[in-house]
Design an enzyme around this catalytic site. Structure first.
Site: not given
Ligand code: PBG
Ligand code: ZN
Length: 286
Positions: A158, A211
């Site tokens: 991620k 992601k």
């Molecule tokens: C929580 C999380 C996030 C997303 C999914 N889980 C936000 C982040 O990491 O700031 C983002 C999902 C999206 O943008 O559709 N950690």
């Molecule tokens: Zn988070």
């Protein structure tokens, strides 16, 4: 975020039933607690919003898979994905400077929360914080609680991405200071993704995730080539909202561009796609 809104427990269960009727196999839950604090306590409260929603959905539509996104950013008053050093009075920790995320104290709370969500009925726990060791900590806690059958879908690769903007607005979870680059990955780095994935596989992940999706198709492709676990790609809020905005201007054809994007993610190697277009896609493909 266009076309999306927060649900209460009862409306979430009704929505889940409608999704199952469309043939959508799973939902991914994010909780927005009534109270936020330094430790994100509502995340490991059995009466927290997500455990309540899991129970309601599993009761309404048992065949729908419920995936619980496990992170602390929606639950903490500072909006970071775990415990900060400001919560610990320790000279060594204080020397790290303000607003430093403490990895191992966060693991303990993630493990506790995972057990609470799994006991509520979540089929899959999806830790999204990129906390080192999160998969091993959660696996150990689940197994210790007699929940060996609960699967883990790890947000293994991620990136610290600008594409999460609309989600943070919708989920009321932007960090109150700084950014998430202490724990999420540098967009310039491809090989780190492979190391992160390898660690999660070794720690016992059942499924992997990359992601965001569209700006990281090379990562999806490489992970698919090298690892044989089921691979999910998360088409995030910014990817979706950009298309919605351009379509609202009459500049692009939403359906065509959405399907082309999803096809490219599949072509890159994703076995599963998490998308805000899920309901539309079912209708379009019919
Ligand atoms: C929580 C999380 C996030 C997303 C999914 N889980 C936000 C982040 O990491 O700031 C983002 C999902 C999206 O943008 O559709 N950690
Ligand atoms: Zn988070």
């Amino acid at each position: 975020m266009p076309g999306h809104s927060q649900f209460s427990v009862d409306t979430a269960a009704r929505e889940a039933t409608a999704l199952a009727e469309l043939g959508i196999p799973a939902v991914l839950l994010f909780g927005i607690p009534a109270h936020k604090d330094a430790f994100g306590s509502e995340n490991f409260d059995t009466e927290g919003i997500v455990p309540q929603a899991i129970r309601a959905i599993k009761q309404a539509v048992p065949e729908l898979l419920v995936i619980s996104d496990l992170c602390f950013c929606e639950y903490t008053d500072h909006g970071h994905c775990g415990v900060l050093n400001s919560a610990q009075r320790d000279d060594f920790v204080a020397a790290l400077g303000d607003g430093y995320l403490l990895n191992d104290p966060t693991l303990d709370l993630l493990a506790r929360s995972a057990v609470v969500h799994a006991e509520a009925g979540a089929d899959i726990i999806a830790p999204s914080g990129m906390i080192d060791g999160m998969v091993a900590a959660i696996r150990g806690a689940l197994d210790g609680a007699g929940l060996a059958h609960t699967a883990i879908m790890s947000y293994a690769a991620k990136y610290a991405s600008g594409f999460y903007g609309p989600f943070r607005d919708a989920a009321e979870s932007p960090p109150s200071f700084g950014d998430r680059s202490q724990y999420q990955m540098d967009p310039a780095n491809a090989r780190e993704a492979l190391r992160e994935v390898a660690l999660d596989v070794a720690e016992g992940a059942d499924m992997l995730m990359v992601k965001p999706a569209l700006a990281y198709l090379d990562i999806i492709h490489q992970v698919k080539q090298r690892f044989d676990l089921p691979l999910a790609a998360y088409q995030v809020s910014g990817e979706y909202s950009m298309v919605k905005a351009a379509a609202a201007q009459g500049w692009i054809d939403e359906r065509r561009v959405a399907l082309e994007s999803l096809l490219s993610i599949r072509r890159a190697g994703a076995d599963m796609i998490i998308t805000y277009w899920a309901k539309d896609v079912v209708k379009w493909m019919r």
